[in-house]
Design an enzyme around this catalytic site. Structure first.
Site, PDB file in Angstrom:
ATOM      1  CG  ASN A   1      45.970 -78.173   5.024  1.00 47.14           C
ATOM      2  OD1 ASN A   1      45.831 -79.389   4.884  1.00 47.14           O
ATOM      3  ND2 ASN A   1      47.102 -77.622   5.448  1.00 47.14           N
ATOM      4  CD1 TRP A   2      39.428 -80.139   6.227  1.00 46.31           C
ATOM      5  CD2 TRP A   2      38.763 -82.243   5.794  1.00 46.31           C
ATOM      6  NE1 TRP A   2      38.077 -80.114   6.012  1.00 46.31           N
ATOM      7  CE2 TRP A   2      37.643 -81.389   5.742  1.00 46.31           C
ATOM      8  CE3 TRP A   2      38.582 -83.599   5.548  1.00 46.31           C
ATOM      9  CZ2 TRP A   2      36.365 -81.868   5.463  1.00 46.31           C
ATOM     10  CZ3 TRP A   2      37.319 -84.085   5.268  1.00 46.31           C
ATOM     11  CH2 TRP A   2      36.223 -83.223   5.223  1.00 46.31           C
ATOM     12  CE  LYS A   3      47.237 -77.657   9.021  1.00 49.50           C
ATOM     13  NZ  LYS A   3      47.982 -76.825   9.956  1.00 49.50           N
TER      14      LYS A   3
ATOM     15  CG  HIS B   1      51.551 -76.992   5.090  1.00 45.82           C
ATOM     16  ND1 HIS B   1      51.989 -77.113   6.388  1.00 45.82           N
ATOM     17  CD2 HIS B   1      50.390 -76.296   5.139  1.00 45.82           C
ATOM     18  CE1 HIS B   1      51.102 -76.516   7.188  1.00 45.82           C
ATOM     19  NE2 HIS B   1      50.137 -76.011   6.460  1.00 45.82           N
TER      20      HIS B   1
ATOM     21  CD  GLU C   1      51.135 -78.511   9.769  1.00 42.02           C
ATOM     22  OE1 GLU C   1      50.467 -79.300   9.080  1.00 42.02           O
ATOM     23  OE2 GLU C   1      50.614 -77.619  10.473  1.00 42.02           O
TER      24      GLU C   1
ATOM     25  CD  GLU D   1      49.439 -72.000   5.282  1.00 41.67           C
ATOM     26  OE1 GLU D   1      48.220 -71.922   5.414  1.00 41.67           O
ATOM     27  OE2 GLU D   1      50.090 -73.027   5.561  1.00 41.67           O
TER      28      GLU D   1
ATOM     29  N   GLY E   1      47.982 -72.973  13.364  1.00 45.60           N
ATOM     30  CA  GLY E   1      47.491 -73.866  14.409  1.00 45.60           C
ATOM     31  C   GLY E   1      47.662 -73.302  15.808  1.00 45.60           C
TER      32      GLY E   1
ATOM     33  CB  SER F   1      45.164 -68.708  13.546  1.00 42.34           C
ATOM     34  OG  SER F   1      46.001 -69.667  14.162  1.00 42.34           O
TER      35      SER F   1
ATOM     36  N   GLY G   1      43.150 -74.279   8.063  1.00 40.12           N
ATOM     37  CA  GLY G   1      43.327 -75.569   8.719  1.00 40.12           C
ATOM     38  C   GLY G   1      42.243 -75.798   9.757  1.00 40.12           C
TER      39      GLY G   1
HETATM   40  P1  PGA Z   1      45.459 -73.233  10.725  1.00 42.08           P
HETATM   41  O1  PGA Z   1      46.302 -73.996   9.583  1.00 42.08           O
HETATM   42  O2  PGA Z   1      44.305 -72.573  10.047  1.00 42.08           O
HETATM   43  O3  PGA Z   1      45.058 -74.311  11.679  1.00 42.08           O
HETATM   44  O4  PGA Z   1      46.384 -72.242  11.344  1.00 42.08           O
HETATM   45  C1  PGA Z   1      46.547 -73.384   8.351  1.00 42.08           C
HETATM   46  C2  PGA Z   1      47.460 -74.258   7.537  1.00 42.08           C
HETATM   47  O5  PGA Z   1      48.383 -74.850   8.096  1.00 42.08           O
HETATM   48  O6  PGA Z   1      47.284 -74.379   6.312  1.00 42.08           O
END
Ligand code: PGA
Length: 262
Positions: free
Chosen positions: A12-14, A98, A100, A170, A176, A216, A237
């Site tokens: 997931n590159w965001k 997600h 976010e 998640e 993150g 993470s 991510g």
């Molecule tokens: P992260 O993000 O690996 O940076 O924790 C995962 C995600 O939000 O899908």
């Protein structure tokens, strides 16, 4: 992971990397990937990268994913993208719900349900994200919340359709932050998710649904996380932005698949 289920490692590159960077990354990843196909690999890229990435991923062992969609087939929704727009670009997976999107853009459980529905209707495989924040965890309310998120998001989804759905656990406090859930914490919730699916859809559906962990996950902790019986892959991510780290996670998943088949 269990050998009956093929794990899926998804990036997931965001909001990172434009089309040029996406193409260089994909070309490098394709040349570094081992030939044998064991785990599934999905790249969930920013919308603007999809058209450039699609031809590179065609007939490879990797699939293209998006990070969001709108539930309407078309209409006056400035800035939004529909499911059929994604399928026209050869997108096969889409992240839905997600944290976010839920927290920063106000998506409700009902919105998530409509998006999941739209994805399934268009033949896209949704990656449905669920997870608690730190306060909910400390209150001991994580599993109850996640069961509610699952039930609402999957409302109206049949057992047959569930086969297309991937669930990603998640925990918000791990996303993150560099602080992953421990393998035991992540494994416990993923087992709880499987039980919740069993209550909604019965044992065969629960045994076959793919449940990823995200938060993470990196090249250092992937092996332990993926060794948990109910964790069938990762949604990655930060570490997916670094080609070597992502590749190392894919190789770890492949290795675990190999060991299970032996
Ligand atoms: P992260 O993000 O690996 O940076 O924790 C995962 C995600 O939000 O899908």
């Amino acid at each position: 992971m269990r050998k009956e289920r093929t794990p899926i490692i998804a990036a997931n590159w965001k909001m990172h990397n434009g089309p040029q960077q996406a193409c260089s990354y994909i070309q490098a990843l394709l040349s570094a990937l081992p030939q044998a196909k064991r785990c599934g690999i999905v790249l969930c890229l920013p919308y603007v990268d999809l058209a450039a990435a699609a031809p590179l991923l065609r007939d490879t062992r990797m699939a293209l994913g998006a990070q969001n969609l709108h539930w309407a087939p078309q209409g006056a929704y400035t800035g939004e993208i529909s499911a059929s727009m994604l399928t026209q670009l050869e997108v096969r997976y889409v992240i839905v719900g997600h944290s976010e999107r839920r927290r920063l853009f106000g998506e409700s459980d009902q919105d998530v349900n409509q998006k999941l529905r739209a994805a399934l209707d268009a033949g896209l495989r949704p990656i449905l994200c669920v997870g608690e924040d730190l306060e909910q965890r400390q209150l001991g309310a994580a599993m109850e919340l996640i069961a509610y998120q699952l039930k609402t998001a999957l409302s109206g989804v049949s057992a047959q359709e569930l086969r297309q759905v991937i669930i990603a656990y998640e925990p918000i406090w791990a996303i993150g932050t560099g602080v992953s859930a421990t393998p035991e914490q992540a494994g416990e919730v993923c087992t709880g998710i499987r039980q919740a699916i069993q209550q909604l859809y019965g044992a065969p559906a629960a045994q076959s649904v793919i449940i990823q962990y995200g938060g993470s996950m990196n090249e250092g902790n992937a092996a332990q996380l993926l060794s948990q019986e109910d964790i069938d892959g990762g949604l990655i991510g930060t570490a997916s932005l670094d080609l070597d780290k992502f590749l190392s996670i894919v190789q770890t998943a492949n290795q675990l698949c190999l060991e299970q088949q032996a």
